[in-house]
Design a protein around this motif. Structure first.
Motif, PDB file in Angstrom:
ATOM      1  N   UNK A 299      -6.221  22.970  -5.287  1.00 44.81           N
ATOM      2  CA  UNK A 299      -7.342  23.298  -4.418  1.00 44.81           C
ATOM      3  C   UNK A 299      -6.970  24.317  -3.326  1.00 44.81           C
ATOM      4  N   UNK A 300      -5.697  24.751  -3.323  1.00 46.97           N
ATOM      5  CA  UNK A 300      -5.259  25.737  -2.339  1.00 46.97           C
ATOM      6  C   UNK A 300      -5.258  25.201  -0.921  1.00 46.97           C
ATOM      7  N   UNK A 301      -4.949  23.912  -0.777  1.00 47.99           N
ATOM      8  CA  UNK A 301      -4.963  23.264   0.539  1.00 47.99           C
ATOM      9  C   UNK A 301      -3.532  23.034   1.000  1.00 47.99           C
ATOM     10  N   UNK A 302      -3.176  23.497   2.201  1.00 53.84           N
ATOM     11  CA  UNK A 302      -1.815  23.280   2.684  1.00 53.84           C
ATOM     12  C   UNK A 302      -1.551  21.803   2.993  1.00 53.84           C
ATOM     13  N   UNK A 303      -0.295  21.402   2.851  1.00 53.71           N
ATOM     14  CA  UNK A 303       0.104  20.048   3.245  1.00 53.71           C
ATOM     15  C   UNK A 303       0.052  20.002   4.768  1.00 53.71           C
ATOM     16  N   UNK A 304      -0.702  19.051   5.299  1.00 58.24           N
ATOM     17  CA  UNK A 304      -0.820  18.902   6.751  1.00 58.24           C
ATOM     18  C   UNK A 304      -0.271  17.528   7.133  1.00 58.24           C
ATOM     19  N   UNK A 305       0.614  17.505   8.115  1.00 53.37           N
ATOM     20  CA  UNK A 305       1.116  16.214   8.603  1.00 53.37           C
ATOM     21  C   UNK A 305      -0.098  15.425   9.082  1.00 53.37           C
TER      22      UNK A 305
ATOM     23  N   UNK B  42       0.854  -1.183   0.000  1.00 56.85           N
ATOM     24  CA  UNK B  42       0.000   0.000   0.000  1.00 56.85           C
ATOM     25  C   UNK B  42       0.892   1.236   0.000  1.00 56.85           C
ATOM     26  N   UNK B  43       0.784   2.028  -1.071  1.00 55.87           N
ATOM     27  CA  UNK B  43       1.484   3.314  -1.137  1.00 55.87           C
ATOM     28  C   UNK B  43       0.402   4.370  -1.231  1.00 55.87           C
ATOM     29  N   UNK B  44       0.332   5.222  -0.223  1.00 56.63           N
ATOM     30  CA  UNK B  44      -0.709   6.244  -0.244  1.00 56.63           C
ATOM     31  C   UNK B  44      -0.203   7.534   0.377  1.00 56.63           C
ATOM     32  N   UNK B  45      -0.810   8.614  -0.069  1.00 53.68           N
ATOM     33  CA  UNK B  45      -0.537   9.944   0.470  1.00 53.68           C
ATOM     34  C   UNK B  45      -1.841  10.440   1.049  1.00 53.68           C
ATOM     35  N   UNK B  46      -1.748  11.113   2.212  1.00 47.48           N
ATOM     36  CA  UNK B  46      -2.975  11.529   2.881  1.00 47.48           C
ATOM     37  C   UNK B  46      -2.834  12.926   3.442  1.00 47.48           C
ATOM     38  N   UNK B  47      -3.968  13.593   3.573  1.00 50.65           N
ATOM     39  CA  UNK B  47      -4.008  14.949   4.101  1.00 50.65           C
ATOM     40  C   UNK B  47      -5.349  15.148   4.796  1.00 50.65           C
ATOM     41  N   UNK B  48      -5.302  15.626   6.036  1.00 58.53           N
ATOM     42  CA  UNK B  48      -6.528  15.986   6.745  1.00 58.53           C
ATOM     43  C   UNK B  48      -7.155  17.181   6.030  1.00 58.53           C
ATOM     44  N   UNK B  49      -8.481  17.164   5.945  1.00 58.48           N
ATOM     45  CA  UNK B  49      -9.219  18.262   5.327  1.00 58.48           C
ATOM     46  C   UNK B  49     -10.155  18.890   6.355  1.00 58.48           C
TER      47      UNK B  49
END
Length: 194
Positions: free
Chosen positions: A173-179, A8-15
């Protein structure tokens, strides 16, 4: 009993809720395509799995039940999936009697007695999946322990092009990268917050 392994290779970001709803709108997602999953988490009282960077869950999906062990890999996570029946799931959740098989063997090979595993709780996720550029785009709305959050994931086959595609999407989408911690980490943080 069906068993499979995959990387599983995935990238995730809280919205935020607004960002999540904007994704639903921009991708013309029919709300009828949103489905529910229950994630039931297990570990030893001393968090032996967590200490290894490993996680064990039983998931109720629309088409059945599955037990999944996630372990660190050189890139991404190695997922071992074992199909289980409803009765096995209820035995695990209600009585800490987990189904035997390949996952049991892997856990015991890591020096953790399978009988020491206990049920820690449930997270319900309302999920929608959309084919996208480098892979599968996933929007999740998760509810757990009187808490809720929203998350964007991109599941890919190749790390570098997937990362570039994910970062470009956030920028668009103008969304910052969030840990963003994974679901089980967020669940445990809320469960054991002082």
């Amino acid at each position: 009993m069906m068993m499979s392994q995959n990387l599983e290779i995935e990238f995730k970001n809280i919205l935020t809720k607004n960002e999540y709803e904007r994704f639903l709108k921009e991708f013309n997602i029919d709300k009828k395509k949103i489905f529910s999953q229950e994630n039931h988490y297990f570990d030893t009282p001393e968090f032996a799995l967590k200490t290894l960077g490993t996680a064990l869950r039983i998931r109720k999906k629309p088409d059945g039940w599955e037990m999944t062990l996630k372990q660190p890999a050189d890139i991404g996570l190695l997922e071992t999936n074992q199909e289980i029946c409803e009765e096995e799931a209820h035995q695990a959740i209600g009585f800490n009697k987990l189904p035997l098989g390949k996952i049991q063997q892997i856990i015991e090979d890591n020096g953790i007695p399978f009988s020491n595993l206990e049920y820690f709780g449930c997270m319900t996720t309302r999920r929608v999946e959309v084919e996208y550029s480098q892979g599968l785009l996933v929007l999740d709305h998760s509810l757990y322990l009187a808490n809720e959050d929203y998350e964007l994931e991109l599941e890919v086959n190749e790390e570098q092009p997937g990362k570039e595609s994910f970062l470009a999407l956030l920028k668009q989408f103008g969304i910052p990268v969030r840990h963003t911690k994974n679901k089980i980490q967020r669940f445990y943080e809320k469960k054991y917050a002082d």
